[in-house]
Design a protein around this motif. Structure first.
Motif, PDB file in Angstrom:
ATOM      1  N   LYS A  23       1.035  -1.200   0.096  1.00 26.95           N
ATOM      2  CA  LYS A  23      -0.123   0.088  -0.077  1.00 26.95           C
ATOM      3  C   LYS A  23       1.061   1.329  -0.087  1.00 26.95           C
ATOM      4  O   LYS A  23       0.614   2.193  -0.648  1.00 26.95           O
ATOM      5  CB  LYS A  23      -0.942  -0.058   1.148  1.00 26.95           C
ATOM      6  N   GLU A  24       2.056   1.271   0.852  1.00 28.85           N
ATOM      7  CA  GLU A  24       2.710   2.317   0.754  1.00 28.85           C
ATOM      8  C   GLU A  24       3.708   2.510  -0.365  1.00 28.85           C
ATOM      9  O   GLU A  24       3.610   3.762  -1.064  1.00 28.85           O
ATOM     10  CB  GLU A  24       3.848   2.123   1.869  1.00 28.85           C
ATOM     11  N   LYS A  25       3.977   1.318  -1.050  1.00 26.62           N
ATOM     12  CA  LYS A  25       4.742   1.713  -2.307  1.00 26.62           C
ATOM     13  C   LYS A  25       3.692   2.132  -3.495  1.00 26.62           C
ATOM     14  O   LYS A  25       4.057   2.941  -4.254  1.00 26.62           O
ATOM     15  CB  LYS A  25       5.300   0.072  -2.787  1.00 26.62           C
ATOM     16  N   CYS A  26       2.531   1.789  -3.245  1.00 26.26           N
ATOM     17  CA  CYS A  26       1.632   2.139  -4.313  1.00 26.26           C
ATOM     18  C   CYS A  26       1.360   3.552  -4.391  1.00 26.26           C
ATOM     19  O   CYS A  26       1.215   4.267  -5.273  1.00 26.26           O
ATOM     20  CB  CYS A  26       0.237   1.227  -4.113  1.00 26.26           C
ATOM     21  N   GLU A  27       0.997   4.147  -3.047  1.00 23.60           N
ATOM     22  CA  GLU A  27       0.966   5.441  -2.683  1.00 23.60           C
ATOM     23  C   GLU A  27       2.084   6.328  -3.381  1.00 23.60           C
ATOM     24  O   GLU A  27       1.887   7.423  -4.075  1.00 23.60           O
ATOM     25  CB  GLU A  27       0.498   5.792  -1.383  1.00 23.60           C
ATOM     26  N   ASN A  28       3.319   5.950  -3.025  1.00 27.77           N
ATOM     27  CA  ASN A  28       4.352   6.599  -3.742  1.00 27.77           C
ATOM     28  C   ASN A  28       4.252   6.617  -5.162  1.00 27.77           C
ATOM     29  O   ASN A  28       4.929   7.773  -5.725  1.00 27.77           O
ATOM     30  CB  ASN A  28       5.820   5.967  -3.166  1.00 27.77           C
ATOM     31  N   TRP A  29       3.931   5.512  -5.638  1.00 25.37           N
ATOM     32  CA  TRP A  29       3.903   5.583  -7.244  1.00 25.37           C
ATOM     33  C   TRP A  29       2.919   6.080  -7.897  1.00 25.37           C
ATOM     34  O   TRP A  29       3.207   6.898  -8.853  1.00 25.37           O
ATOM     35  CB  TRP A  29       3.840   3.880  -7.677  1.00 25.37           C
ATOM     36  N   PHE A  30       1.630   6.337  -7.168  1.00 27.83           N
ATOM     37  CA  PHE A  30       0.817   7.077  -7.700  1.00 27.83           C
ATOM     38  C   PHE A  30       1.022   8.532  -7.616  1.00 27.83           C
ATOM     39  O   PHE A  30       0.769   9.071  -8.509  1.00 27.83           O
ATOM     40  CB  PHE A  30      -0.708   6.848  -6.905  1.00 27.83           C
ATOM     41  N   ASN A  31       1.808   9.092  -6.773  1.00 25.86           N
ATOM     42  CA  ASN A  31       2.079  10.420  -6.530  1.00 25.86           C
ATOM     43  C   ASN A  31       3.194  10.878  -7.644  1.00 25.86           C
ATOM     44  O   ASN A  31       3.298  11.774  -8.043  1.00 25.86           O
ATOM     45  CB  ASN A  31       2.902  10.613  -5.270  1.00 25.86           C
ATOM     46  N   MET A  32       4.140   9.948  -7.921  1.00 26.00           N
ATOM     47  CA  MET A  32       5.113  10.001  -9.029  1.00 26.00           C
ATOM     48  C   MET A  32       4.280  10.195 -10.512  1.00 26.00           C
ATOM     49  O   MET A  32       4.943  10.843 -11.298  1.00 26.00           O
ATOM     50  CB  MET A  32       5.884   8.515  -9.304  1.00 26.00           C
ATOM     51  N   LEU A  33       3.283   9.419 -10.600  1.00 29.88           N
ATOM     52  CA  LEU A  33       2.525   9.593 -11.927  1.00 29.88           C
ATOM     53  C   LEU A  33       1.665  11.167 -11.943  1.00 29.88           C
ATOM     54  O   LEU A  33       1.517  11.508 -13.137  1.00 29.88           O
ATOM     55  CB  LEU A  33       1.280   8.529 -12.011  1.00 29.88           C
ATOM     56  N   PHE A  34       1.698  11.479 -10.622  1.00 27.57           N
ATOM     57  CA  PHE A  34       0.669  12.844 -10.664  1.00 27.57           C
ATOM     58  C   PHE A  34       1.883  14.068 -10.943  1.00 27.57           C
ATOM     59  O   PHE A  34       1.445  15.035 -11.602  1.00 27.57           O
ATOM     60  CB  PHE A  34       0.168  12.824  -9.137  1.00 27.57           C
ATOM     61  N   GLU A  35       3.024  13.894 -10.413  1.00 26.43           N
ATOM     62  CA  GLU A  35       3.877  15.041 -10.657  1.00 26.43           C
ATOM     63  C   GLU A  35       4.904  14.789 -11.790  1.00 26.43           C
ATOM     64  O   GLU A  35       4.951  13.391 -12.006  1.00 26.43           O
ATOM     65  CB  GLU A  35       4.740  15.241  -9.326  1.00 26.43           C
ATOM     66  N   VAL A  36       5.814  15.609 -12.360  1.00 25.83           N
ATOM     67  CA  VAL A  36       6.818  15.382 -13.120  1.00 25.83           C
ATOM     68  C   VAL A  36       7.861  14.568 -12.326  1.00 25.83           C
ATOM     69  O   VAL A  36       8.522  15.158 -11.467  1.00 25.83           O
ATOM     70  CB  VAL A  36       7.498  16.655 -13.814  1.00 25.83           C
ATOM     71  N   ASN A  37       8.127  13.463 -12.879  1.00 25.98           N
ATOM     72  CA  ASN A  37       9.457  12.544 -12.559  1.00 25.98           C
ATOM     73  C   ASN A  37      10.161  12.009 -13.605  1.00 25.98           C
ATOM     74  O   ASN A  37       9.668  11.825 -14.769  1.00 25.98           O
ATOM     75  CB  ASN A  37       8.690  11.404 -11.389  1.00 25.98           C
ATOM     76  N   ASP A  38      11.143  11.550 -13.039  1.00 34.35           N
ATOM     77  CA  ASP A  38      12.126  10.980 -13.883  1.00 34.35           C
ATOM     78  C   ASP A  38      11.192   9.352 -14.525  1.00 34.35           C
ATOM     79  O   ASP A  38      10.823   8.539 -13.607  1.00 34.35           O
ATOM     80  CB  ASP A  38      13.298  10.389 -13.317  1.00 34.35           C
ATOM     81  N   LYS A  39      11.234   9.094 -16.052  1.00 29.83           N
ATOM     82  CA  LYS A  39      10.398   8.026 -16.276  1.00 29.83           C
ATOM     83  C   LYS A  39      11.058   6.672 -15.861  1.00 29.83           C
ATOM     84  O   LYS A  39      10.406   5.731 -15.690  1.00 29.83           O
ATOM     85  CB  LYS A  39      10.341   8.245 -17.950  1.00 29.83           C
TER      86      LYS A  39
END
Length: 421
Positions: free
Chosen positions: A66-82
């Protein structure tokens, strides 16, 4: 996520039929009831079904997931390294393939956004089609993202009316869920951009202002800059040029403060459009050149800038510079050979090549038989007006008055359609 929905989703993901999964454990009709939450199966049956699916039932691992998913969802929301996004996706895919997690459905829905970020549109569509089969079990939060990401897909395919329908369905879920203020503002910004694509100027301004109020409170200045760009476009369209320039300058200032090349060059691109619209080709060219010469800018943005540069030089009869930029544009176009926007820029570059070289038959054939039908199919009204008028003037100079009138009429009717959208 209910266990029945979880089992159904895993079965669909693995390409198993109900018969494959139920064989030797339960009847197909009983499995159907479990999947559709019409019965509560015993722990033993659930365990056997999960074993056949290769899934562990481990609540401790689910907390980590769950924690890892939340971090990944946030990465998709902001501009991050692909590369970081892909690495996190691969790790989660491996975990969720073997452990039952309440985060699975959200992960599967966010995969649509993930594929869109990577430009994998076919995979995004395939994911949408897979999830359609289980979408009846979505709760309100699932539906919020489901509609939003389907809207993203439609928007990237140029289907802006369909995108708006999806965004509005997503917006309707807001009073039933709890999301962050940044997520709320992101939807409002996205709706504003889509209204802009549909030429709904007042709605564009309304939603951009809603979004910017939230982004300011959250100190998200890059997103504030993006809103200022949308507002600049809106005010340019209603010829409030001073207000438009004010918003562009604010966007440029915020881009400089945050060292955001994307924001800076989006602002330059739009300042180029503005000065072109008011007839100041010298200023327009200056801003387009800044975008073209920045190697860090996306190919699509550089192609847009260089084709606008060609148009400006053509407009002021500076044909030598136009030809020089056509050569540069063709080199950029080679880098975008497999992109969705390749065809558009191919037509624009060749249209001006034939026009400048006075290759009249090639010009007429390309624009009349290929380019204008393409623009009509894509519902690219702005370019349809520009190139219908260009073709009409060309035909008029060739003495083909009947054909000329036809394309002037097409340009006028398209303009009326844009105004009435």
């Amino acid at each position: 996520m209910e266990i029945g929905s979880f089992i159904k989703l895993q079965r669909v993901k693995q390409g198993m039929t109900q018969e494959d999964l139920a064989d030797g454990i339960v009847s197909m009709s009983y499995l159907s009831k479990i999947e559709n939450q019409r019965t509560e199966a015993s722990p033993e049956v659930i365990s056997m079904l999960c074993t056949r699916l290769g899934i562990e039932l481990d609540s401790e691992k689910d907390i980590t997931i769950k924690e890892k998913c939340e971090n990944w969802f946030n990465m998709l929301f902001e501009v991050n390294d692909k590369n970081e996004i892909v690495e996190a996706y691969n790790e989660l895919s491996e975990l969720l393939a073997i452990v039952r997690s309440d985060s699975l459905m959200m992960f599967e829905i966010h995969k649509i956004r993930y594929f869109l970020i990577l430009g994998e549109y076919a995979n995004a569509l395939e994911q949408i089609n897979k999830l359609n089969e289980v979408s009846g079990s979505f709760d309100s939060l699932h539906l919020f993202y489901w509609y939003k990401f389907k809207g993203n897909f439609s928007s990237l395919n140029g289907e802006f009316s369909q995108a708006m329908r999806m965004y509005k369905l997503s917006e309707e879920k807001l009073n039933q869920i709890q999301i962050s203020q940044n997520q709320l503002a992101d939807l409002q910004y996205t709706i504003s951009v889509t209204h802009s694509k549909l030429r709904n100027t007042l709605e564009t301004i309304e939603y951009a202002n809603k979004a910017i109020d939230v982004f300011q409170r959250e100190y998200n200045f890059v997103r504030c800059a993006q809103c200022h760009i949308v507002l600049g476009i809106a005010y340019r369209r209603i010829k409030m040029y001073e207000k438009s320039i004010k918003h562009y300058n604010l966007a440029r200032h915020l881009g400089d403060l945050n060292n955001s090349k994307q924001v800076i060059q989006q602002t330059n691109q739009n300042l180029g459009y503005l000065y072109s619209a008011i007839g100041d080709s010298k200023e327009a060219i200056k801003f387009f050149v800044e975008v073209v010469e920045d190697d860090e800018v996306q190919i699509s943005e550089r192609l847009s800038a260089i084709t606008n540069l060609i148009k400006e030089h053509y407009k002021i009869h500076n044909f030598n510079e136009a030809i020089n930029n056509i050569e540069k544009a063709n080199k950029l176009l080679q880098l975008a050979e497999n992109s969705l926007f390749y065809e558009l820029y191919y037509y624009i570059i060749h249209t001006f090549t034939y026009a400048i070289n006075e290759e009249n038959e090639k010009f007429t054939s390309l624009v009349m038989e290929d380019f204008i039908p393409y623009l009509r199919k894509q519902k690219d009204y702005a370019n349809l007006i520009v190139y219908s008028n260009m073709l009409a003037r060309h035909l008029e100079l060739q003495g083909r008055y009947k054909d000329s009138v036809k394309y002037y009429k097409l340009a006028n009717l398209t303009y009326e359609e844009v105004v009435n959208i």
